[in-house]
Design an enzyme around this catalytic site. Structure first.
Site, short mmCIF file in Angstrom:
data_model
loop_
_atom_site.label_atom_id
_atom_site.label_comp_id
_atom_site.label_asym_id
_atom_site.label_seq_id
_atom_site.Cartn_x
_atom_site.Cartn_y
_atom_site.Cartn_z
N GLY A 89 0.82 -1.20 0.00
CA GLY A 89 0.00 0.00 0.00
C GLY A 89 0.86 1.25 0.00
N LEU A 90 0.40 2.29 0.71
CA LEU A 90 1.09 3.58 0.77
C LEU A 90 1.31 4.16 -0.63
CD1 LEU A 90 3.75 2.83 3.55
CD2 LEU A 90 1.53 3.93 3.81
N CYS A 91 0.29 4.04 -1.47
CA CYS A 91 0.41 4.49 -2.86
C CYS A 91 -0.86 5.22 -3.29
CB CYS A 91 0.69 3.31 -3.78
SG CYS A 91 -0.47 1.93 -3.61
N GLY A 92 -1.49 5.93 -2.36
CA GLY A 92 -2.67 6.70 -2.72
C GLY A 92 -3.82 5.81 -3.15
N PHE A 94 -4.03 4.06 -5.92
CA PHE A 94 -3.62 3.14 -6.99
C PHE A 94 -4.39 1.82 -6.93
CE2 PHE A 94 -0.95 -0.49 -8.15
CZ PHE A 94 -0.70 -0.22 -9.48
#
Length: 294
Positions: A89-92, A94
């Site tokens: 994760g940690l990708c908005g 996406f």
């Protein structure tokens, strides 16, 4: 009101988070450049292969005994959605954007009376879809391209798709992935790969469709080799686009998180200074009041 120690601890915590997000942003930026170059380099080959097969399909259309990867099974009852997301994760938005589009596609197909099956590439897509559609997932892949994305990764996914198709598990296969446009923009794309669907560019221009081909050794032998290879190329191209989109989304998300952390540090620093000033003022008032009482 929190004490000065609590505010100092909170500022230190936000600063630590800011260092982490800043480092993740730099790592994503370095990986994005390589992934973007790979995605852009792979586009012309995949598009050219698609146009060539579109021309071949126009010439052999309606012929007896055509390859099933090109002509289909004669039915569109069962659909396989190949969902490409990230393992982390940690990708908005996406992963969420791909899952939302997949959910809409599932509900639309089911409303039409179709049967839907899912093949997930990436842990996040599998975990999110498993909450709502656990019975639809027939296969999943994780850690695809963990060290470096290669054509062998696409071959693994393609082999599973062909295995399911040969076993009669589906009639139509569609890839759902994020196509890279820029670090801030990724476009959710649905691309049909089984049976072969001519690209829009090839269907809009009829120049290549009028070409005449001579097959040697035979039409069946050539198409039997080209169609699975084209499927692998389209899967590989989608994986490259998805990887570039992931790093672009992660870089943007970490940049926003770093800036937000900086704003929080300024806010808490201001609160700390005001609280400290109020505490000093209170102590001075108490000293002055005590002196006057004496």
């Amino acid at each position: 009101m929190p004490s000065l120690k609590d505010i100092r601890n909170r500022i230190a915590s936000v600063k630590s988070t800011q260092k982490i997000t800043s480092a993740m942003k730099m790592v994503a930026a370095s990986k994005l450049r390589r992934a973007q170059e790979q995605a852009e380099a792979g586009r012309p080959y995949a598009e050219r292969m698609g146009r060539m097969l579109a021309s071949l399909a126009a010439n052999v259309a309606g012929g007896p005994g055509g390859p099933r990867l090109m002509t289909g099974t004669g039915s569109v009852q069962t659909h396989l959605l190949v969902v490409m997301t990230g393992d982390r994760g940690l990708c908005g938005g996406f992963n969420g954007s791909v899952v939302r589009e997949t959910r809409r596609a599932i509900l639309r197909l089911q409303a039409e009376g179709k049967t839907v099956k899912l093949l997930t590439v990436g842990r996040k897509g599998r975990d999110l879809l498993r909450r709502e559609f656990p019975s639809l997932i027939v296969a999943s892949f994780e850690e695809v391209g963990k060290k470096k994305l290669s054509f062998a990764d696409a071959d693994r996914v393609t082999a599973k798709i062909l295995e399911l198709f040969d076993a009669g598990q589906f009639d139509v296969a569609t890839i759902v992935y994020n196509k890279f446009k820029s670090a801030m923009t990724q476009i959710v794309t649905l691309q049909q790969v089984v049976p072969f669907a001519a690209p829009a560019a090839a269907s809009d221009t009829g120049t290549e469709a009028s070409a005449v081909y001579e097959f040697e050794p035979s039409e069946e032998a050539i198409l039997a080799d080209l169609l699975p290879r084209n499927l692998a190329i389209q899967v590989y191209s989608a994986l490259l686009e998805s990887a570039a989109s992931f790093f672009g989304a992660q870089m943007t998300a970490m940049d926003n998180a770093t800036r937000n952390a900086g704003e929080m540090i300024k806010k808490y620093t201001l609160i700390y200074n005001r609280t400290r000033q109020a505490s000093i003022t209170k102590e001075l008032i108490e000293i002055i009041s005590g002196a006057e009482a004496l």
